[in-house]
Design a protein around this motif. Structure first.
Motif, short mmCIF file in Angstrom:
data_model
loop_
_atom_site.label_atom_id
_atom_site.label_comp_id
_atom_site.label_asym_id
_atom_site.label_seq_id
_atom_site.Cartn_x
_atom_site.Cartn_y
_atom_site.Cartn_z
N CYS A 119 5.24 -5.15 11.42
CA CYS A 119 5.15 -3.93 12.22
C CYS A 119 4.30 -2.87 11.52
O CYS A 119 4.40 -2.70 10.30
N HIS A 120 3.49 -2.20 12.27
CA HIS A 120 2.66 -1.11 11.78
C HIS A 120 3.49 0.18 11.82
O HIS A 120 4.47 0.25 12.57
N PRO A 121 3.06 1.24 11.17
CA PRO A 121 1.91 1.31 10.25
C PRO A 121 2.23 0.67 8.91
O PRO A 121 3.39 0.65 8.47
N PHE A 122 1.19 0.14 8.28
CA PHE A 122 1.31 -0.43 6.96
C PHE A 122 1.08 0.67 5.93
O PHE A 122 0.32 1.61 6.16
N ARG A 123 1.72 0.53 4.77
CA ARG A 123 1.65 1.57 3.73
C ARG A 123 1.22 0.96 2.41
O ARG A 123 1.68 -0.11 2.02
N HIS A 124 0.34 1.68 1.71
CA HIS A 124 0.01 1.35 0.33
C HIS A 124 -0.23 2.66 -0.40
O HIS A 124 -1.19 3.37 -0.10
N GLY A 125 0.64 2.98 -1.34
CA GLY A 125 0.52 4.26 -2.04
C GLY A 125 0.62 5.41 -1.05
O GLY A 125 1.56 5.50 -0.27
N ARG A 126 -0.38 6.29 -1.07
CA ARG A 126 -0.41 7.43 -0.16
C ARG A 126 -0.96 7.09 1.23
O ARG A 126 -0.94 7.92 2.12
N TRP A 127 -1.42 5.87 1.41
CA TRP A 127 -2.17 5.52 2.61
C TRP A 127 -1.31 4.85 3.67
O TRP A 127 -0.43 4.04 3.37
N THR A 184 -9.59 -3.05 -0.73
CA THR A 184 -10.41 -3.76 -1.72
C THR A 184 -11.82 -3.21 -1.75
O THR A 184 -12.44 -3.10 -2.82
N LEU A 185 -12.33 -2.83 -0.59
CA LEU A 185 -13.73 -2.42 -0.45
C LEU A 185 -13.93 -0.91 -0.51
O LEU A 185 -14.98 -0.42 -0.13
N GLY A 186 -12.91 -0.17 -0.99
CA GLY A 186 -13.12 1.23 -1.30
C GLY A 186 -12.51 2.24 -0.35
O GLY A 186 -12.95 3.39 -0.31
N LEU A 187 -11.46 1.87 0.38
CA LEU A 187 -10.86 2.78 1.36
C LEU A 187 -10.45 4.11 0.73
O LEU A 187 -10.63 5.17 1.33
N GLU A 188 -9.91 4.07 -0.47
CA GLU A 188 -9.39 5.29 -1.09
C GLU A 188 -10.50 6.25 -1.52
O GLU A 188 -10.24 7.42 -1.76
N ASP A 189 -11.73 5.75 -1.61
CA ASP A 189 -12.86 6.59 -2.01
C ASP A 189 -13.72 7.04 -0.84
O ASP A 189 -14.19 8.19 -0.80
N ASP A 190 -13.95 6.15 0.12
CA ASP A 190 -14.84 6.44 1.25
C ASP A 190 -14.39 5.61 2.45
O ASP A 190 -14.89 4.50 2.66
N PRO A 191 -13.43 6.11 3.24
CA PRO A 191 -12.87 5.29 4.32
C PRO A 191 -13.90 4.75 5.31
O PRO A 191 -13.86 3.55 5.62
N PRO A 192 -14.84 5.56 5.85
CA PRO A 192 -15.79 4.98 6.81
C PRO A 192 -16.62 3.84 6.22
O PRO A 192 -16.83 2.82 6.88
N ALA A 193 -17.09 4.01 4.99
CA ALA A 193 -17.88 2.96 4.36
C ALA A 193 -17.04 1.72 4.11
O ALA A 193 -17.49 0.58 4.32
N ALA A 194 -15.80 1.91 3.66
CA ALA A 194 -14.93 0.77 3.37
C ALA A 194 -14.58 0.00 4.63
O ALA A 194 -14.60 -1.25 4.65
N THR A 202 -6.21 5.52 10.04
CA THR A 202 -5.76 5.51 8.64
C THR A 202 -5.73 6.94 8.13
O THR A 202 -6.45 7.82 8.63
N THR A 203 -4.86 7.19 7.16
CA THR A 203 -4.72 8.52 6.58
C THR A 203 -4.23 8.43 5.15
O THR A 203 -3.54 7.48 4.77
N ASP A 204 -4.59 9.46 4.37
CA ASP A 204 -4.07 9.62 3.01
C ASP A 204 -3.07 10.76 2.94
O ASP A 204 -2.69 11.19 1.86
N GLY A 205 -2.65 11.27 4.10
CA GLY A 205 -1.73 12.38 4.15
C GLY A 205 -2.42 13.73 4.17
O GLY A 205 -1.77 14.77 4.31
N ASP A 206 -3.73 13.72 4.07
CA ASP A 206 -4.52 14.95 4.11
C ASP A 206 -5.49 14.92 5.29
O ASP A 206 -5.47 15.77 6.16
N SER A 207 -6.32 13.89 5.34
CA SER A 207 -7.25 13.66 6.45
C SER A 207 -6.81 12.45 7.25
O SER A 207 -6.08 11.58 6.76
#
Length: 275
Positions: free
Chosen positions: A99-107, A152-162, A189-194
């Protein structure tokens, strides 16, 4: 498929989002107008940000319209960022870890759509996940694997690019296996800020996705509506289908686009896979 909503703005009791609107997500779980299925009864989940370092999540395999715990929780939890998802399985088992949403750390992450012929590409895509992230995968859905590819491909740094790189990898892998249209997606997707919302499909016929009109505009158009005076100008919603029929309140996200909401500022951009 599924239905979902992402809320960002004035802290609100979750019941105001899930139960109060005319065409609420609970109503959509029984009477979806724009989804691939009318009924979305294969479980649900909510995610929210409160006092902890990570978001809270609640998942259930019960139909959303029939879960007393959800109604109880929704009436007592308040948050400024809320994700909610009702599920119609595309083949994976009905279990809490799917079941969604999935969580990893702040995301948090949720998805409507599918990776087509997932059984054909699952091994290749799984092997592309960072070995340090792989043990965190709990379920068996294509949606959760998609999330971990993006991480794996950088979601935490640049979500659109990842997300672009993850979609590019999914399409490349699928087409090597003879899949004509490898992915269908709306993603939040969200980090709790954006908050980021994406709409894309390999065939260019994506599932529905809408965003709410600016509160200041709605306040001008509907000066007697008390709701628009109770919430801040920063409040926004992204939804699989509108929560009501108020004229001018909802705008369709264009095909192959993504939007970002950050503290009341929102932007809309073109989205394309990155190969």
């Amino acid at each position: 498929m599924c239905r979902w909503l992402a809320y960002s703005g004035s802290p609100v009791r979750i019941e105001e989002l899930l139960y109060k609107p005319k065409h609420s997500l609970i109503d959509q779980s029984l009477h979806s107008r724009l989804g691939a299925e009318t009924t979305n009864g294969d479980g649900f989940g909510i995610g929210w940000y409160g006092v902890g370092d990570t978001p809270g999540v609640f998942h259930s395999i019960e139909p959303a319209w029939n879960d007393r715990n959800l109604r109880e929780l929704a009436g007592h939890v308040t948050s400024g960022i809320v994700f909610a998802h009702i599920r119609a399985s595309s083949g994976s088992p009905i279990q809490q870890t799917n079941c969604h949403p999935f969580r990893h750390g702040r995301w948090l992450w949720m998805h409507n759509g599918l990776i087509r012929e997932f059984h054909q590409v699952k091994r290749d895509l799984t092997l592309a996940v960072d070995p340090d992230l792989y043990p965190s995968i709990e379920g068996s859905t294509d949606s959760e694997l998609f999330f971990y590819l993006a991480l794996t491909l950088g979601l935490e740094d640049d979500p659109p690019a990842a997300v672009g790189r993850a979609v590019g990898l999914i399409e490349e892998t699928g087409r090597k296996r003879g899949v004509e249209h490898p992915i269908q997606m709306t993603v939040a997707t969200t980090d709790g800020d954006s908050v980021w919302g994406f709409r894309y499909s390999s065939e260019g016929k994506s599932r529905s996705l809408f965003y709410s009109t600016a509160v200041s505009t709605l306040r001008d158009h509907y000066p007697d509506n008390p709701l628009f005076h109770e919430i801040s100008d920063a409040t926004r919603l992204i939804v699989s289908e509108p929560l009501g029929d108020l004229a001018g309140a909802w705008n369709e996200v264009p095909e192959s686009s993504y939007g970002v909401i950050h503290r009341g500022n929102d932007e809309l951009h073109r989205f394309a896979p990155v190969n």
